[in-house]
Structure formats: C-alpha cells, structure tokens
Design a protein around this motif. Structure first.
Motif, PDB file in Angstrom:
ATOM      1  N   THR A  29       0.823  -1.196   0.000  1.00  0.00           N
ATOM      2  CA  THR A  29       0.000   0.000   0.000  1.00  0.00           C
ATOM      3  C   THR A  29       0.863   1.254   0.000  1.00  0.00           C
ATOM      4  OG1 THR A  29      -1.712  -1.160   1.222  1.00  0.00           O
ATOM      5  CG2 THR A  29      -1.795   1.251   1.243  1.00  0.00           C
ATOM      6  N   LYS A  30       0.553   2.154  -0.918  1.00  0.00           N
ATOM      7  CA  LYS A  30       1.304   3.406  -1.005  1.00  0.00           C
ATOM      8  C   LYS A  30       0.847   4.352   0.090  1.00  0.00           C
ATOM      9  CE  LYS A  30       1.504   3.111  -6.069  1.00  0.00           C
ATOM     10  NZ  LYS A  30       1.075   3.752  -7.315  1.00  0.00           N
ATOM     11  N   PRO A  31       1.751   5.179   0.620  1.00  0.00           N
ATOM     12  CA  PRO A  31       1.310   6.159   1.606  1.00  0.00           C
ATOM     13  C   PRO A  31       0.398   7.185   0.946  1.00  0.00           C
ATOM     14  CG  PRO A  31       3.591   6.585   0.938  1.00  0.00           C
ATOM     15  CD  PRO A  31       3.199   5.263   0.333  1.00  0.00           C
ATOM     16  N   ALA A  32      -0.560   7.653   1.714  1.00  0.00           N
ATOM     17  CA  ALA A  32      -1.495   8.634   1.167  1.00  0.00           C
ATOM     18  C   ALA A  32      -0.756   9.933   0.866  1.00  0.00           C
ATOM     19  CB  ALA A  32      -2.615   8.895   2.171  1.00  0.00           C
ATOM     20  N   ALA A  33      -1.086  10.514  -0.259  1.00  0.00           N
ATOM     21  CA  ALA A  33      -0.463  11.773  -0.639  1.00  0.00           C
ATOM     22  C   ALA A  33      -0.951  12.874   0.304  1.00  0.00           C
ATOM     23  CB  ALA A  33      -0.839  12.111  -2.086  1.00  0.00           C
ATOM     24  N   LEU A  34      -0.036  13.753   0.693  1.00  0.00           N
ATOM     25  CA  LEU A  34      -0.410  14.858   1.547  1.00  0.00           C
ATOM     26  C   LEU A  34      -1.241  15.846   0.757  1.00  0.00           C
ATOM     27  CD1 LEU A  34       2.952  15.479   3.451  1.00  0.00           C
ATOM     28  CD2 LEU A  34       0.877  14.347   4.309  1.00  0.00           C
ATOM     29  N   LYS A  35      -2.385  16.219   1.318  1.00  0.00           N
ATOM     30  CA  LYS A  35      -3.271  17.158   0.636  1.00  0.00           C
ATOM     31  C   LYS A  35      -3.315  18.454   1.425  1.00  0.00           C
ATOM     32  CE  LYS A  35      -6.309  13.515  -1.144  1.00  0.00           C
ATOM     33  NZ  LYS A  35      -7.688  12.997  -1.175  1.00  0.00           N
ATOM     34  N   PRO A  36      -3.302  19.573   0.737  1.00  0.00           N
ATOM     35  CA  PRO A  36      -3.421  20.830   1.454  1.00  0.00           C
ATOM     36  C   PRO A  36      -4.789  20.922   2.124  1.00  0.00           C
ATOM     37  CG  PRO A  36      -3.670  21.168  -0.908  1.00  0.00           C
ATOM     38  CD  PRO A  36      -3.232  19.757  -0.718  1.00  0.00           C
ATOM     39  N   SER A  37      -4.817  21.417   3.349  1.00  0.00           N
ATOM     40  CA  SER A  37      -6.089  21.546   4.046  1.00  0.00           C
ATOM     41  C   SER A  37      -6.932  22.613   3.359  1.00  0.00           C
ATOM     42  CB  SER A  37      -5.868  21.932   5.507  1.00  0.00           C
ATOM     43  OG  SER A  37      -5.116  20.930   6.151  1.00  0.00           O
ATOM     44  N   PHE A  58     -15.723   6.681   4.382  1.00  0.00           N
ATOM     45  CA  PHE A  58     -16.174   6.083   3.117  1.00  0.00           C
ATOM     46  C   PHE A  58     -15.341   6.685   1.993  1.00  0.00           C
ATOM     47  CE2 PHE A  58     -19.393   4.913  -0.149  1.00  0.00           C
ATOM     48  CZ  PHE A  58     -19.650   3.609   0.242  1.00  0.00           C
ATOM     49  N   ARG A  59     -14.073   6.310   1.965  1.00  0.00           N
ATOM     50  CA  ARG A  59     -13.120   6.899   1.041  1.00  0.00           C
ATOM     51  C   ARG A  59     -12.553   5.841   0.092  1.00  0.00           C
ATOM     52  NH1 ARG A  59     -14.753  11.517   1.922  1.00  0.00           N
ATOM     53  NH2 ARG A  59     -13.714  13.039   3.266  1.00  0.00           N
ATOM     54  N   LEU A  60     -12.176   6.286  -1.103  1.00  0.00           N
ATOM     55  CA  LEU A  60     -11.448   5.425  -2.028  1.00  0.00           C
ATOM     56  C   LEU A  60     -10.088   5.061  -1.437  1.00  0.00           C
ATOM     57  CD1 LEU A  60     -12.127   7.159  -5.468  1.00  0.00           C
ATOM     58  CD2 LEU A  60     -12.598   4.749  -4.944  1.00  0.00           C
ATOM     59  N   PRO A  61      -9.494   3.934  -1.864  1.00  0.00           N
ATOM     60  CA  PRO A  61      -8.143   3.605  -1.399  1.00  0.00           C
ATOM     61  C   PRO A  61      -7.166   4.706  -1.805  1.00  0.00           C
ATOM     62  CG  PRO A  61      -9.132   1.743  -2.570  1.00  0.00           C
ATOM     63  CD  PRO A  61     -10.020   2.922  -2.798  1.00  0.00           C
ATOM     64  N   SER A  62      -6.198   4.982  -0.939  1.00  0.00           N
ATOM     65  CA  SER A  62      -5.182   5.966  -1.294  1.00  0.00           C
ATOM     66  C   SER A  62      -4.274   5.425  -2.396  1.00  0.00           C
ATOM     67  CB  SER A  62      -4.347   6.324  -0.059  1.00  0.00           C
ATOM     68  OG  SER A  62      -3.747   5.168   0.501  1.00  0.00           O
ATOM     69  N   ASP A  63      -4.186   4.106  -2.493  1.00  0.00           N
ATOM     70  CA  ASP A  63      -3.380   3.450  -3.522  1.00  0.00           C
ATOM     71  C   ASP A  63      -4.249   3.226  -4.757  1.00  0.00           C
ATOM     72  OD1 ASP A  63      -1.858   1.820  -5.135  1.00  0.00           O
ATOM     73  OD2 ASP A  63      -1.279   0.428  -3.537  1.00  0.00           O
ATOM     74  N   ASP A  64      -3.939   3.912  -5.845  1.00  0.00           N
ATOM     75  CA  ASP A  64      -4.745   3.814  -7.068  1.00  0.00           C
ATOM     76  C   ASP A  64      -4.619   2.469  -7.768  1.00  0.00           C
ATOM     77  OD1 ASP A  64      -5.873   6.295  -6.847  1.00  0.00           O
ATOM     78  OD2 ASP A  64      -4.414   7.310  -8.129  1.00  0.00           O
ATOM     79  N   ASP A  65      -3.701   1.618  -7.316  1.00  0.00           N
ATOM     80  CA  ASP A  65      -3.555   0.286  -7.903  1.00  0.00           C
ATOM     81  C   ASP A  65      -4.507  -0.736  -7.282  1.00  0.00           C
ATOM     82  OD1 ASP A  65      -1.527   1.260  -9.492  1.00  0.00           O
ATOM     83  OD2 ASP A  65       0.076   0.624  -8.127  1.00  0.00           O
ATOM     84  N   VAL A  66      -5.109  -0.390  -6.164  1.00  0.00           N
ATOM     85  CA  VAL A  66      -5.968  -1.334  -5.438  1.00  0.00           C
ATOM     86  C   VAL A  66      -7.306  -1.508  -6.166  1.00  0.00           C
ATOM     87  CG1 VAL A  66      -7.274  -1.667  -3.294  1.00  0.00           C
ATOM     88  CG2 VAL A  66      -4.907  -0.860  -3.209  1.00  0.00           C
ATOM     89  N   PRO A  67      -7.762  -2.748  -6.338  1.00  0.00           N
ATOM     90  CA  PRO A  67      -9.076  -2.971  -6.957  1.00  0.00           C
ATOM     91  C   PRO A  67     -10.212  -2.571  -6.017  1.00  0.00           C
ATOM     92  CG  PRO A  67      -8.003  -5.067  -6.444  1.00  0.00           C
ATOM     93  CD  PRO A  67      -7.037  -4.000  -6.084  1.00  0.00           C
ATOM     94  N   VAL A  68     -11.340  -2.232  -6.621  1.00  0.00           N
ATOM     95  CA  VAL A  68     -12.494  -1.752  -5.862  1.00  0.00           C
ATOM     96  C   VAL A  68     -13.740  -2.500  -6.318  1.00  0.00           C
ATOM     97  CG1 VAL A  68     -14.039   0.222  -5.576  1.00  0.00           C
ATOM     98  CG2 VAL A  68     -11.574   0.540  -5.385  1.00  0.00           C
ATOM     99  N   VAL A  69     -14.531  -2.989  -5.356  1.00  0.00           N
ATOM    100  CA  VAL A  69     -15.820  -3.616  -5.621  1.00  0.00           C
ATOM    101  C   VAL A  69     -16.891  -2.729  -5.004  1.00  0.00           C
ATOM    102  CG1 VAL A  69     -17.299  -5.638  -5.285  1.00  0.00           C
ATOM    103  CG2 VAL A  69     -14.825  -5.932  -5.591  1.00  0.00           C
ATOM    104  N   MET A  70     -17.890  -2.350  -5.793  1.00  0.00           N
ATOM    105  CA  MET A  70     -18.933  -1.426  -5.346  1.00  0.00           C
ATOM    106  C   MET A  70     -20.302  -2.087  -5.513  1.00  0.00           C
ATOM    107  SD  MET A  70     -17.226   1.753  -7.428  1.00  0.00           S
ATOM    108  CE  MET A  70     -16.759   0.586  -8.727  1.00  0.00           C
ATOM    109  N   ILE A  71     -21.113  -2.048  -4.460  1.00  0.00           N
ATOM    110  CA  ILE A  71     -22.445  -2.631  -4.489  1.00  0.00           C
ATOM    111  C   ILE A  71     -23.434  -1.527  -4.143  1.00  0.00           C
ATOM    112  CG2 ILE A  71     -23.954  -4.432  -3.558  1.00  0.00           C
ATOM    113  CD1 ILE A  71     -21.288  -5.880  -2.700  1.00  0.00           C
TER     114      ILE A  71
END
Length: 436
Positions: free
Chosen positions: A51-59, A282-295
């Motif tokens: 898992t990649k570290p989450a990118a720092l986002k400006p507040s 309820f956030r998307l993974p910080s790692d854009d390579d991770v697969p996502v299943v949505m129901i």
C-alpha cells in the motif's frame, strides 16, 4: 432500494430520508437526518506492505457554510433519470459551487436545507383556524406564522411531543393504546406516512393555539444525500441522485419534504441552500492500484458514480467492479449511458446487473454476488476494497449474508472463520458501508 425482499415500495426507494421512513429514526438519528455509516476501527492495521502512503493534501480553507448557514447554490441540472413506465421518479441534480470555497471528496455527503411545501403549510394554518399573517412571539421577536412553518419547523414528520400531546388531549383509543405499549415498532408503524396535519386531524374538534403547536414541533432538519460527482471530473459543481418521494395517505397526497422541494420547487437557474457533510469513513483507497468492488442498487449508485469518475480522472490502474440493480432495465437503469461508456473505456472492468422485475424470479444484487462468488473472493484475496451503499434494513443485510457465505464457500472455511475474515476486512477499512 432494491433488496432481497419484495416489499420495497416507491416510498422506500432512494436517498430521501424525509420520507415516512425518516420519522422512524432508521437513518441514524431520531431526527432522521444523517446516514448510518459503519466505521472501521481507528487502530486498523495497514492493508498490505504494497500500500502506497497517502499523498499529503493541502487543508481546504475553512468556509462559513454549514447547516445553520447553507450556501445558496444555483441549480444547473434538474432532470429525471427514470424512464417511462417506471414506478419511481429518480432525479439527477447538479449545483454550482461558485465562489463558495466548498471542497469535497468522493464519499462525502451534501446537506440540503429544504423548504416546506406551501400547500401543506396553508392546510396546517387552516386547521388551526387562523390567518397566515398571524404573528407568534419567538425568541423575543414577533414573527409570521406562515414564515415559521415554511422555513423553521418540521411539519412533514410529526414529533413525539406532538403525538403524545394529541393523544392526551383527544383520548384517541388507537393512539393511546399504541403509546401505552412502549413498543417502538408499533409506534413507528402508526407514524408511518403521517405528517403533523394528519396527527392534528385525528380529532377535528381539537383546538390548538399557534404558539402551542410550535412548542410541540422540532426545528426543520436538513437532509443529507451521497455526492454523485467527482471534484476532478466535475470541477466547480456537486451532484446528487435523489428519489422523489410521493405517496397517498389519509386521503391526501404526501411528499418527501426535501425530495419534492427539489423536484417541484427548485428549477434550473434557481438556488437551494447546501453545505458539505464529510464522510471520512467512506473513502477510495489511497493506492490507485488497489481494486475496488462497489455494491449500490437504486440511488445507492450515487457515490460509485463519484468513485468511477474520480478514478478515471486520477488515471487509477486499479480494477473496478460494480453491482447495480433496480426493478426494470428499460426504465430504472440510472446513468446507463455513462456506465456503458466507462465500461467501454476500460474504467469499469466489470458491471453486474440485477433487475428484479424483468423475470419471474426476482433477482437482486446479492444473487449476482453469489453467482460470481469465486471471482469476488479472488478479488478480496488480491486486496480489493468492498463498498456498499443503500438500504440498511434489507439490501445491506442480504449483501452481508451473501458475503459471509461466499467467503466460507470459496475460502473453504467455517462460518466462524468467515466471520473473522470479514471482521479483518472491516478493521483494515476494506469493507465500508454507507447505509441508511
């Protein structure tokens, strides 16, 4: 929402928690305002070593807009998504954020400050036997009754204070019996579909002063809807998907306070009061390579429209799998053109559909999950995050049961081991639910 039970009606469909359901405290608070969101534990272990570290986002800069001071956002789009013949009226709304400074993320909610239906306000004032310009002293100042009932008090969902006062003063046998049991389910069943006018009409001879009524009503509550847009793909705007709640009860037409306010009284070019309701659980993974299943059947698709557009805008390489369902494909396939395009472009890698009324045997999203259980389990083993959005009382429970069964079957484990597996998914924040 389409769920595993056939009793879903147009009043239950969608995000509008100001429906009769709202008054029954099924949406997380007794005021029927906020969503029930199941949160992962704070001390969750990392998803994996990859898992990649989450990118720092400006507040984001602090904005003055909140539930007490909503931003007046211009409505850019107010269109019906449902096709001819649908038993539902699902609408797509887009609001301009203008110079508000409001910044949201996929998974957040949009709070909307409704205005009560003027026809119901007039009928309620008529029931009191006074004129609309009657003044009432509130917080030390004289204010018009019609303005207060329109903008400040909850009349679409009767308060328990009002119900108990009417029961005491009328001696109504049915209501008195229901309250005497103290059984919440029985009380909820009695409240179902009623508004403040219905409660006052139990006894036509019952008189009440305007100030008495206001003392028994709750403040008008905001409603929260899942955001259906991506800030990257839909810059400067925010979108929601709303089922217009309409039903007939007590020989009167009723409507959801906020859903019909938007549908009937806020046209394109007009404005409505909005503010953000962040949902960090309820956030998307910080790692854009991770697969996502949505129901997300019905209007539960809203946050997943946001997720898919966001992942495309970010150039995410992780695979995306969506389970969607409703009653009929021909009339209830929300965002069909968009989803088809996302599939064609390789953003939506798999789309499993369940239209329950298109065949003799009703098929729901949990049935599609079971049909693809082996592959779904494989995705989870590869680190996929699984999200569920929609009806908490039926669909989400049926989906959870199906998930447990899939893990037990394809993971060759006992039910207790399957429970442990899913508990770990929750701890790792890989099984997230926004249910209401």
């Amino acid at each position: 929402m389409e769920s595993g039970t056939p009793a879903t009606t147009e009043r239950e469909a969608g995000r509008d928690i100001d429906a009769p359901l709202e008054g029954l405290s099924d949406s997380g608070t007794t005021d029927g305002v906020d969503r029930v969101v199941e949160r992962g534990e704070r001390d969750a272990a990392p998803l994996s070593t990859k898992t990649k570290p989450a990118a720092l986002k400006p507040s984001p800069k602090r904005t003055p807009w909140n539930r007490k001071n909503p931003y007046q956002a211009t409505v850019l789009t107010n269109r019906v998504l449902s096709g001819p013949g649908s038993s539902k009226e699902v609408r797509h709304y887009a609001f301009a954020l203008g110079d508000s400074g409001l910044v949201y993320e996929p998974g957040d909610g949009l709070g909307i400050r409704p205005i009560n239906n003027p026809e119901v306000v007039d009928a309620l004032i008529g029931r009191l036997g006074v004129s609309p310009d009657t003044t009432v002293t509130l917080k030390g100042s004289e204010q018009r009754l019609d303005e207060l009932l329109t903008h400040s008090f909850e009349i679409g969902v009767p308060s328990m204070d009002l119900i108990e006062a009417v029961a005491e003063r009328t001696g109504d046998d049915e209501l008195g019996h229901v309250l005497s049991t103290g059984d919440r389910d029985s009380i909820d069943a009695w409240i179902w579909g009623k508004d403040a006018l219905d409660v006052l009409s139990i006894d036509p001879k019952l008189g009440m002063e305007p100030s008495e009524l206001l003392d028994l009503l709750r403040p008008l509550q905001h409603r929260v809807y899942s955001i259906a847009s991506s800030p990257l793909a839909h810059e400067g705007t925010v979108h929601v998907t709303v089922a217009s709640v309409r039903y007939r009860s007590s020989e009167r037409n009723h409507g959801g306070v906020c859903s019909t306010y938007l549908a009937d009284r806020v046209g394109e070019g007009e404005s409505a009061g909005v503010f953000l309701s962040p949902n960090k659980s309820f956030r998307l993974p910080s790692d854009d390579d991770v697969p996502v299943v949505m129901i997300g059947p019905g209007t539960g698709i809203a946050p997943f429209r946001s997720f898919l557009h966001e992942r495309r805008a970010r150039g995410a390489s992780g695979r995306n799998w969506l389970f969607f369902g409703d009653q009929h494909r021909s009339s209830d396939f929300a965002y069909e053109d968009e989803l088809t395009g996302l599939s064609r472009d390789g953003v939506l890698n798999r789309l499993d559909l369940a239209f329950s009324r298109d065949q003799t045997d009703k098929i729901y999203v949990q049935h599609r999950m079971r049909e693809s259980g082996k592959e779904l389990y494989s995705w989870l083993e590869e680190g996929a995050h699984l999200y569920v959005c929609g009806d908490a009382t039926r669909m989400a429970k049926d989906v959870d049961v199906a998930l447990h069964d899939i893990v037990a079957e394809h993971g060759s484990c006992s039910s207790d081991q399957a429970e442990d597996y899913i508990s770990k998914l929750k701890r790792d924040k890989r099984y997230l639910r926004d249910v209401y």
